[in-house]
Design a protein around this motif. Structure first.
Motif, PDB file in Angstrom:
ATOM      1  N   GLU A 591      14.602   2.123 -52.477  1.00 59.17           N
ATOM      2  CA  GLU A 591      14.205   2.222 -51.075  1.00 59.17           C
ATOM      3  C   GLU A 591      12.691   2.344 -51.010  1.00 59.17           C
ATOM      4  O   GLU A 591      12.107   3.263 -51.577  1.00 59.17           O
ATOM      5  N   SER A 592      12.070   1.418 -50.304  1.00 63.24           N
ATOM      6  CA  SER A 592      10.610   1.387 -50.241  1.00 63.24           C
ATOM      7  C   SER A 592      10.162   1.142 -48.809  1.00 63.24           C
ATOM      8  O   SER A 592      10.834   0.451 -48.038  1.00 63.24           O
ATOM      9  N   SER A 593       9.028   1.736 -48.478  1.00 60.70           N
ATOM     10  CA  SER A 593       8.442   1.491 -47.164  1.00 60.70           C
ATOM     11  C   SER A 593       7.024   0.976 -47.365  1.00 60.70           C
ATOM     12  O   SER A 593       6.290   1.424 -48.248  1.00 60.70           O
ATOM     13  N   PHE A 594       6.646   0.015 -46.530  1.00 58.95           N
ATOM     14  CA  PHE A 594       5.333  -0.606 -46.602  1.00 58.95           C
ATOM     15  C   PHE A 594       4.627  -0.374 -45.265  1.00 58.95           C
ATOM     16  O   PHE A 594       5.036  -0.924 -44.233  1.00 58.95           O
ATOM     17  N   ASN A 595       3.616   0.467 -45.308  1.00 60.07           N
ATOM     18  CA  ASN A 595       2.860   0.804 -44.105  1.00 60.07           C
ATOM     19  C   ASN A 595       1.733  -0.201 -43.936  1.00 60.07           C
ATOM     20  O   ASN A 595       0.859  -0.331 -44.800  1.00 60.07           O
ATOM     21  N   VAL A 596       1.743  -0.917 -42.833  1.00 57.75           N
ATOM     22  CA  VAL A 596       0.796  -2.003 -42.609  1.00 57.75           C
ATOM     23  C   VAL A 596      -0.355  -1.507 -41.745  1.00 57.75           C
ATOM     24  O   VAL A 596      -0.172  -1.130 -40.586  1.00 57.75           O
ATOM     25  N   GLU A 597      -1.522  -1.500 -42.314  1.00 56.11           N
ATOM     26  CA  GLU A 597      -2.727  -1.104 -41.593  1.00 56.11           C
ATOM     27  C   GLU A 597      -3.514  -2.345 -41.180  1.00 56.11           C
ATOM     28  O   GLU A 597      -3.417  -3.391 -41.796  1.00 56.11           O
ATOM     29  N   GLY A 598      -4.326  -2.201 -40.119  1.00 58.46           N
ATOM     30  CA  GLY A 598      -5.209  -3.287 -39.717  1.00 58.46           C
ATOM     31  C   GLY A 598      -4.580  -4.297 -38.794  1.00 58.46           C
ATOM     32  O   GLY A 598      -5.099  -5.411 -38.639  1.00 58.46           O
ATOM     33  N   VAL A 599      -3.452  -3.947 -38.173  1.00 56.38           N
ATOM     34  CA  VAL A 599      -2.828  -4.813 -37.170  1.00 56.38           C
ATOM     35  C   VAL A 599      -2.598  -4.010 -35.908  1.00 56.38           C
ATOM     36  O   VAL A 599      -2.480  -2.775 -35.945  1.00 56.38           O
ATOM     37  N   ASN A 600      -2.568  -4.696 -34.770  1.00 56.07           N
ATOM     38  CA  ASN A 600      -2.295  -3.990 -33.508  1.00 56.07           C
ATOM     39  C   ASN A 600      -0.858  -3.490 -33.489  1.00 56.07           C
ATOM     40  O   ASN A 600      -0.586  -2.336 -33.170  1.00 56.07           O
ATOM     41  N   LYS A 601       0.041  -4.381 -33.856  1.00 58.86           N
ATOM     42  CA  LYS A 601       1.449  -3.996 -33.952  1.00 58.86           C
ATOM     43  C   LYS A 601       2.204  -5.077 -34.705  1.00 58.86           C
ATOM     44  O   LYS A 601       1.689  -6.178 -34.959  1.00 58.86           O
ATOM     45  N   LEU A 602       3.442  -4.747 -35.067  1.00 58.13           N
ATOM     46  CA  LEU A 602       4.335  -5.694 -35.710  1.00 58.13           C
ATOM     47  C   LEU A 602       5.504  -5.981 -34.791  1.00 58.13           C
ATOM     48  O   LEU A 602       5.859  -5.136 -33.947  1.00 58.13           O
ATOM     49  N   PRO A 603       6.135  -7.141 -34.919  1.00 63.09           N
ATOM     50  CA  PRO A 603       7.317  -7.429 -34.097  1.00 63.09           C
ATOM     51  C   PRO A 603       8.485  -6.548 -34.513  1.00 63.09           C
ATOM     52  O   PRO A 603       8.439  -5.857 -35.534  1.00 63.09           O
ATOM     53  N   SER A 604       9.538  -6.596 -33.742  1.00 65.69           N
ATOM     54  CA  SER A 604      10.707  -5.765 -34.043  1.00 65.69           C
ATOM     55  C   SER A 604      11.561  -6.343 -35.156  1.00 65.69           C
ATOM     56  O   SER A 604      12.424  -5.659 -35.704  1.00 65.69           O
ATOM     57  N   LYS A 605      11.329  -7.622 -35.515  1.00 66.61           N
ATOM     58  CA  LYS A 605      12.123  -8.262 -36.554  1.00 66.61           C
ATOM     59  C   LYS A 605      11.225  -9.109 -37.456  1.00 66.61           C
ATOM     60  O   LYS A 605      10.151  -9.554 -37.060  1.00 66.61           O
ATOM     61  N   ALA A 606      11.679  -9.304 -38.692  1.00 67.89           N
ATOM     62  CA  ALA A 606      10.965 -10.144 -39.641  1.00 67.89           C
ATOM     63  C   ALA A 606      11.966 -10.843 -40.545  1.00 67.89           C
ATOM     64  O   ALA A 606      13.123 -10.410 -40.675  1.00 67.89           O
ATOM     65  N   ASN A 607      11.526 -11.928 -41.181  1.00 71.57           N
ATOM     66  CA  ASN A 607      12.392 -12.700 -42.073  1.00 71.57           C
ATOM     67  C   ASN A 607      12.244 -12.208 -43.511  1.00 71.57           C
ATOM     68  O   ASN A 607      11.133 -12.055 -44.017  1.00 71.57           O
ATOM     69  N   LEU A 608      13.386 -11.968 -44.147  1.00 70.48           N
ATOM     70  CA  LEU A 608      13.407 -11.504 -45.536  1.00 70.48           C
ATOM     71  C   LEU A 608      14.256 -12.467 -46.357  1.00 70.48           C
ATOM     72  O   LEU A 608      15.397 -12.774 -45.990  1.00 70.48           O
ATOM     73  N   THR A 609      13.698 -12.932 -47.474  1.00 66.70           N
ATOM     74  CA  THR A 609      14.416 -13.806 -48.399  1.00 66.70           C
ATOM     75  C   THR A 609      14.546 -13.084 -49.730  1.00 66.70           C
ATOM     76  O   THR A 609      13.554 -12.568 -50.257  1.00 66.70           O
TER      77      THR A 609
END
Length: 659
Positions: A591-609
């Motif tokens: 279980e890992s979390s990736f905290n994204v800095e330097g963006v206004n916001k992220l969408p509610s969904k993303a594509n994972l392959t």
């Protein structure tokens, strides 16, 4: 130290501490607005070598083996049937009258002998029901009187396609005739029969049979399924024609590009250097007809949007074989070949070699930017010749980037000498090769972290994890080798200011005619499939990005093996996306979390392959081509943190819009 303790410590080192507990969630930071190295468009490409019947019997769609009777044994691949008398079937040699293609077949046909010739193909012929097949041949005859009955035969000798041809005209000149017919059934290992009727004598040469479903429908072209697998990768470059065939077993069997262009009947066949290289896989019928020649290689690169990277012989034969050298005072023809090749690729239609290219159907230049001098050569003799090539090419074409060899291995005396001297020469690009165990790839993820940021760039020109050992028949393209390569590639990507190109090798292998394993794409006569290693390469090349951005662990350093996890991050400025590539080499879910800095916001969904499977030893095969393939899903995102459950032994690619 006791053996058991030593083994335990070694496993910990090899696995990058992957036995740490994965129960606690690991947290990492992505600095999406800190653009580091730009990523070269050529970063991920493909390496083509005519090994494992990759060209003849592979991507080159010709079905007739030994079509011009130029093999060491002139009738290899052919069988003769009928009540023939002495002299009814003759192989004649024109010698000086045609040095490129001297032999031809003379058939004396009469009502009594009922002669047929049968070609076995390359481990049989793959025939598809309903598909059109195009037959052609060159001929001459003293007078008309012979008729050819053409038959495709399946494994039971049943006719599954047929046509007829009556050579017309007479005289001493050679003519060409073609006829097409459809197959009525599918066969994995068919053969082709020519039955003769009538009375007369006919000379035959360049007997050819092609399927009509070639890439882009080009007559005499390439297998579309094999090219499509390459096109789907969207590679940044394609290196050709090798590999060790560039050098040849000796200089007589080196690759000479000028003999691979122009009319097919004028291209001089040679033995493939892999013909008898390995005692465990002798292949005496392995030759190079050069139906796939330098023009076709350039055309292929053009088709799939890849930069061409030809490699030329530098006056040295394979140093593992004869180590034959051209004396320095006789090197000029080799240098001239390099200069002429650049003109062939880039010259206008009024130049000598640009005109040749235009006459072959491509008036527009191929826009060659890179050229390799020598393949996997080493020692002071290589450096001596390389300096001569470099001066001549740079004097005339200063903008051409030259790829130079660093030898056969990523370390040792050979590598150290070349790496040192090439940097003194201010080489453009140094080609490094590594065929090693999966553990080596994990241990060397940080290989380029401390390379000089200025000076020569690196081409990871040949690499593949070996599940057993180099040149072992037991090497497998399994999940373990694939994810170890994926982990190593995070290090290549993270160091995109140093590494500008990378390619897995070898590319193709025929299941019935291979000499080397592992290989990225496997084929039989009817099918082609990608290995887990192929999908790793494809996931990188189709998710390339434009700039590297930092991805850090809790210690603010690059993510290299923390809990068995390796990762890299890039952004694509063209699509405004963040792309994370994450490899979990542990046998436990993480279980890992990736905290994204330097963006206004992220969408509610993303594509994972995700590429994974139940066991590290899982492979794809002709019967199960989709045993290990990527699966795509969508994941939910809250705020600026992406939380992932990384499957055990997996490679994951996340694409997320930056809003």
């Amino acid at each position: 130290m006791k053996k058991s303790v030593y083994l335990f410590c070694s496993i910990l080192l090899i696995c990058g501490l992957s036995f740490q507990s994965s129960e606690a969630q690991q947290s990492f930071t992505v600095k999406a607005n800190q653009l580091k190295a730009p990523i070269s468009p050529t970063m991920w490409g493909v390496f083509f070598e005519d090994i494992n019947m990759g060209a003849d019997g592979g991507i080159y769609a010709e079905l007739i083996k030994n079509r011009s009777f130029e093999f060491y044994k002139p009738l290899m691949g052919w069988a003769v049937e009928g009540k023939k008398s002495e002299g009814d079937i003759l192989v004649l040699n024109r010698q000086g009258a045609n040095t490129s293609n001297p032999r031809f077949l003379r058939v004396n046909v009469n009502e009594a002998n009922n002669i047929s010739i049968i070609n076995e193909g390359f481990r049989g012929m793959g025939i598809k029901a309903g598909l059109r097949y195009d037959f052609s041949f060159m001929y001459r005859q003293a007078k008309p009187g012979v008729k050819l009955y053409l038959e495709l035969l399946n494994e039971k000798n049943e006719v599954i396609g047929k046509g007829e041809s009556i050579p017309s005209g007479s005289g001493s000149n050679w003519d060409k005739q073609s006829v097409s017919f459809n197959a009525t059934a599918t066969a994995q290992k068919a053969k082709f029969k020519i039955r003769f009727e009538g009375n007369g004598v006919v000379d035959l040469d360049m007997i050819s049979l092609f399927p009509s479903d070639t890439w882009k429908g080009r007559p005499g072209g390439m297998r579309s399924d094999m090219v499509q697998l390459l096109a789907d990768m969207k590679p940044g470059f394609i290196r050709f024609p090798g590999g060790c065939i560039v050098e040849g077993h000796d200089l007589a069997t080196r690759y000479q590009w000028k003999k691979t262009i122009g009319p097919l009947e004028n291209r001089e066949l040679i033995v493939n250097r892999w013909n008898t290289e390995f005692a465990h896989r002798p292949t005496p019928d392995y030759y190079q007809t050069f139906g796939l020649g330098f023009f076709e290689y350039f055309q292929l690169a053009d088709d799939i949007g890849a930069e061409p990277l030809p490699i030329l012989n530098c006056g040295m034969a394979c140093q593992f074989n004869t180590a034959e050298l051209v004396p320095i005072d006789q090197l000029q023809p080799y240098v001239q070949d390099a200069l002429d090749l650049i003109e062939f690729a880039n010259g206008d239609v009024n130049s000598t070699w640009g005109r040749v290219r235009a006459e072959m159907g491509h008036p527009k230049p191929f826009n060659l930017k890179m050229l390799g001098v020598g393949n996997e050569n080493w020692g002071p003799q290589y450096l001596e010749r390389l300096k001569i090539f470099t001066k001549a090419i740079k004097d005339k074409y200063p903008n051409i980037k030259l790829v130079n060899s660093s030898g056969t291995d990523p370390d040792g005396d050979r590598f150290n000498l070349l790496n040192t001297e090439l940097r003194k020469m201010n080489a453009d690009i140094i080609d490094e090769h590594y065929y090693r165990k999966p553990e080596w790839f994990l241990q060397n993820v940080s290989r380029y972290d401390n390379y000089p940021r200025n000076g020569p760039k690196i081409f990871a020109g040949e690499y593949a994890a070996q599940s057993d050992k180099i040149v072992s028949v037991n090497n497998k393209n399994n999940l373990q080798t694939a994810i170890s390569e994926a982990a190593f590639m995070t290090g290549l990507e993270r160091n995109a200011d140093v590494v500008i190109m990378a390619s897995y090798a070898p590319l193709f292998a025929h299941v019935d005619a291979w000499q080397w394993t592992p290989d990225m794409i496997w084929v039989d006569n009817l099918q082609a499939y990608g290995t887990p290693n192929y999908f790793v390469q494809k996931l990188y090349s189709t998710n390339i990005g434009t700039h590297v951005v930092p991805l850090l662990n809790n210690n603010k350093t690059a993510l290299i093996g923390d809990g068995g996890i390796f990762a890299s991050s890039v952004v694509d400025k063209k699509t405004n996306e963040l792309i994370l590539k994450i490899v979990n080499t542990s046998d436990k879910e993480a279980e890992s979390s990736f905290n994204v800095e330097g963006v206004n916001k992220l969408p509610s969904k993303a594509n994972l392959t995700v590429l994974t499977s139940n066991n590290l030893g899982d492979v794809n095969s002709i019967s199960k081509p989709s045993e290990v393939v990527p699966n795509e899903t969508q994941i939910a995102i809250k705020g600026k943190t992406v939380k992932l459950k990384l499957a055990a032994n997996s490679f994951s690619v996340l694409r997320v819009k930056m809003l």
